[in-house]
Design an enzyme around this catalytic site. Structure first.
Site, PDB file in Angstrom:
ATOM      1  N   SER A 207       5.037  11.541   9.191  1.00 39.55           N
ATOM      2  CA  SER A 207       6.115  11.292  10.115  1.00 39.55           C
ATOM      3  C   SER A 207       6.734  12.405  11.054  1.00 39.55           C
ATOM      4  O   SER A 207       6.548  13.676  10.271  1.00 39.55           O
ATOM      5  CB  SER A 207       7.418  10.689   9.404  1.00 39.55           C
ATOM      6  OG  SER A 207       8.711  10.889  10.034  1.00 39.55           O
ATOM      7  N   TYR A 220      13.357  11.039   1.923  1.00 39.94           N
ATOM      8  CA  TYR A 220      12.243  10.524   2.675  1.00 39.94           C
ATOM      9  C   TYR A 220      11.448  11.635   3.559  1.00 39.94           C
ATOM     10  O   TYR A 220      10.088  11.819   3.477  1.00 39.94           O
ATOM     11  CB  TYR A 220      12.699   9.412   3.721  1.00 39.94           C
ATOM     12  CG  TYR A 220      11.666   8.971   4.630  1.00 39.94           C
ATOM     13  CD1 TYR A 220      10.617   8.043   4.236  1.00 39.94           C
ATOM     14  CD2 TYR A 220      11.468   9.609   6.034  1.00 39.94           C
ATOM     15  CE1 TYR A 220       9.799   7.609   5.414  1.00 39.94           C
ATOM     16  CE2 TYR A 220      10.585   9.130   6.846  1.00 39.94           C
ATOM     17  CZ  TYR A 220       9.701   8.071   6.627  1.00 39.94           C
ATOM     18  OH  TYR A 220       8.739   7.573   7.264  1.00 39.94           O
TER      19      TYR A 220
HETATM   20  P1  NAD Z   1       6.977  -1.505   7.832  1.00 44.37           P
HETATM   21  O1  NAD Z   1       8.074  -1.708   7.017  1.00 44.37           O
HETATM   22  O2  NAD Z   1       6.296  -2.406   8.576  1.00 44.37           O
HETATM   23  O3  NAD Z   1       5.960  -1.050   6.889  1.00 44.37           O
HETATM   24  C1  NAD Z   1       6.268  -0.294   5.535  1.00 44.37           C
HETATM   25  C2  NAD Z   1       5.236  -1.211   4.685  1.00 44.37           C
HETATM   26  O4  NAD Z   1       5.218  -0.401   3.297  1.00 44.37           O
HETATM   27  C3  NAD Z   1       5.885  -2.731   4.116  1.00 44.37           C
HETATM   28  O5  NAD Z   1       5.658  -3.635   5.218  1.00 44.37           O
HETATM   29  C4  NAD Z   1       5.413  -2.662   2.765  1.00 44.37           C
HETATM   30  O6  NAD Z   1       4.507  -3.593   2.769  1.00 44.37           O
HETATM   31  C5  NAD Z   1       5.020  -1.345   2.217  1.00 44.37           C
HETATM   32  N1  NAD Z   1       5.656  -1.067   1.320  1.00 44.37           N
HETATM   33  C6  NAD Z   1       6.891  -0.400   0.872  1.00 44.37           C
HETATM   34  N2  NAD Z   1       7.110  -0.329  -0.302  1.00 44.37           N
HETATM   35  C7  NAD Z   1       6.108  -0.765  -0.926  1.00 44.37           C
HETATM   36  C8  NAD Z   1       5.735  -1.121  -2.324  1.00 44.37           C
HETATM   37  N3  NAD Z   1       6.743  -0.520  -3.328  1.00 44.37           N
HETATM   38  N4  NAD Z   1       4.667  -1.748  -2.531  1.00 44.37           N
HETATM   39  C9  NAD Z   1       3.779  -2.092  -1.720  1.00 44.37           C
HETATM   40  N5  NAD Z   1       3.907  -1.882  -0.430  1.00 44.37           N
HETATM   41  C10 NAD Z   1       5.340  -1.274  -0.118  1.00 44.37           C
HETATM   42  O7  NAD Z   1       7.485  -0.052   8.536  1.00 44.37           O
HETATM   43  P2  NAD Z   1       6.547   0.941   9.343  1.00 44.37           P
HETATM   44  O8  NAD Z   1       7.353   1.771   9.878  1.00 44.37           O
HETATM   45  O9  NAD Z   1       5.245   0.344  10.024  1.00 44.37           O
HETATM   46  O10 NAD Z   1       5.954   2.098   7.943  1.00 44.37           O
HETATM   47  C11 NAD Z   1       4.642   2.288   7.822  1.00 44.37           C
HETATM   48  C12 NAD Z   1       4.588   3.834   7.623  1.00 44.37           C
HETATM   49  O11 NAD Z   1       4.969   4.636   8.771  1.00 44.37           O
HETATM   50  C13 NAD Z   1       5.516   4.261   6.386  1.00 44.37           C
HETATM   51  O12 NAD Z   1       4.667   5.129   5.827  1.00 44.37           O
HETATM   52  C14 NAD Z   1       6.514   4.943   7.271  1.00 44.37           C
HETATM   53  O13 NAD Z   1       7.220   6.154   6.524  1.00 44.37           O
HETATM   54  C15 NAD Z   1       5.803   5.402   8.387  1.00 44.37           C
HETATM   55  N6  NAD Z   1       6.755   5.918   9.475  1.00 44.37           N
HETATM   56  C16 NAD Z   1       7.285   5.004  10.288  1.00 44.37           C
HETATM   57  C17 NAD Z   1       8.375   5.526  11.261  1.00 44.37           C
HETATM   58  C18 NAD Z   1       8.880   4.530  12.191  1.00 44.37           C
HETATM   59  O14 NAD Z   1       9.773   4.796  13.198  1.00 44.37           O
HETATM   60  N7  NAD Z   1       8.857   3.247  11.971  1.00 44.37           N
HETATM   61  C19 NAD Z   1       8.167   6.961  11.537  1.00 44.37           C
HETATM   62  C20 NAD Z   1       7.296   7.635  10.989  1.00 44.37           C
HETATM   63  C21 NAD Z   1       6.699   7.257  10.073  1.00 44.37           C
END
Ligand code: NAD
Ligand code: MG
Length: 315
Positions: A207, A220
């Protein structure tokens, strides 16, 4: 809340879809709308249909060109957000995909399964909790059995909960954030590694928070720094074996993680507006970075971080 939901493709009344495939010349400033989500939280882990506006996962736009033909991929957090966009793109590039997600996210996962199958590829859904070591073992076994091997591992599941003061971060939250973001990556990679052959790729989602941490995301942000360094160290170890490890570092992307506690509700209307592009990114805009790092095109790219963040400078 969106009531006129047509699925999780961003095709609702407040569509965020670009309408053009990823090869069409467009102005990135206006390729997706500048969103102004309401200052309302949804219950974690968050479902796509609860989001206002709906997000764009590239279901209506991503065009494959055989870049991952015959590959077998395991993606965690593949039901929604970035993971869903990556799963759709991988399938359209010719890969079969095993999906990890929480059981309560079944409806989002089923939508992605349908899109993978519509692309003519195999989908292997494996619901469970990645903070459970046993599930991580079972996940890798189920993926390998279901797909007949493994070439690409995407550790993408993540937990993000915004808390203004360190003294208010519960021990439980700290533990679960590290278990989800760091331990699960270690456990799943450890289980998968004996099955990976030269040419395989591991991609971990880090991230912008690893570089420019928010004051409300101390736990985080520090997991994302750990993911970066874990990935760089492992990349050194595995490169001589022909296995490449890289990371993708998203900026502010409109996914269920954000309205379900990742941001304070009052911060949501401004989400992503402080980037040079002036808008939040859509999950669809992340998929090409993962496709590149998974494909043979990136054969000499190892220990790299691909930033997809709307222009925020990183060290
Ligand atoms: P999202 O909520 O769509 O996806 C995250 C997924 O993590 C969830 O759908 C869930 O299936 C899974 N998850 C969480 N806890 C879990 C558990 N205990 N067991 C199994 N699965 C679990 O959100 P996203 O933003 O697409 O996140 C995907 C990745 O991107 C993450 O690692 C997040 O940190 C990273 N990220 C997101 C952003 C943003 O702005 N959205 C920015 C930087 C990094
Ligand atoms: Mg989800």
């Amino acid at each position: 809340m969106s009531t006129e939901n047509t699925g999780n493709t961003g095709a609702g009344a407040e569509s965020t879809e670009s309408g053009q495939d990823q090869y069409t010349l467009q102005d990135p400033v206006s390729q997706h709308p500048t969103i102004e989500p309401p200052a309302e939280a949804i219950a974690p882990p968050g479902l796509e249909r609860e989001m206002t506006p709906l997000a764009d996962h590239g279901a209506g736009s991503y065009r494959g060109s055989g870049r991952l033909k015959g590959r077998k991929a395991l993606i965690t957090g593949a039901d929604s957000g970035i993971g869903a966009a990556v799963a759709i793109a991988f399938a359209r590039e010719g890969a079969d995909v095993a999906l990890s997600y929480l059981p309560e996210e079944e409806e989002d996962a089923q939508r992605v399964v349908e899109l993978i199958e519509a692309a003519g590829q195999k989908a292997v859904p494996v619901p469970g909790d990645v903070t459970d070591r046993l599930y991580c073992n079972e996940l890798v076994a189920a993926a390998i059995n279901g797909l007949g091997g493994l070439d690409i591992l995407v550790n993408n599941a993540g937990k993000q909960v915004s808390v203004p003061n360190l003294t208010e971060i519960t021990d439980e939250q700290f533990d679960l954030t590290y278990k989800t973001n760091v331990y699960a990556m270690f456990w799943i990679t450890k289980e998968a590694l004996p099955h990976l052959k030269p040419g395989a790729a591991i991609i971990n989602t880090t991230s912008i928070q690893a570089y420019s941490p928010s004051e409300t995301l101390v736990d985080y942000a520090s997991t994302k720094a750990a993911i970066n360094t874990f990935s760089k160290a492992l990349s050194q170890q595995l490169a001589p074996k022909g296995i490449r490890v890289n990371t993708v570092a998203p900026g502010p992307i409109w996914t269920p993680l954000q309205p379900s506690g990742g941001q304070a509700p009052e911060a949501l209307p401004e989400f992503g507006k402080d980037t040079p592009l002036g808008r939040a990114g859509q999950p669809a805009e992340l998929a090409p970075a993962f496709v590149f790092l998974a494909s043979q095109e990136s054969s000499y790219v190892i220990g790299e971080t691909l930033h997809v963040n709307g222009g925020m400078p990183t060290p």
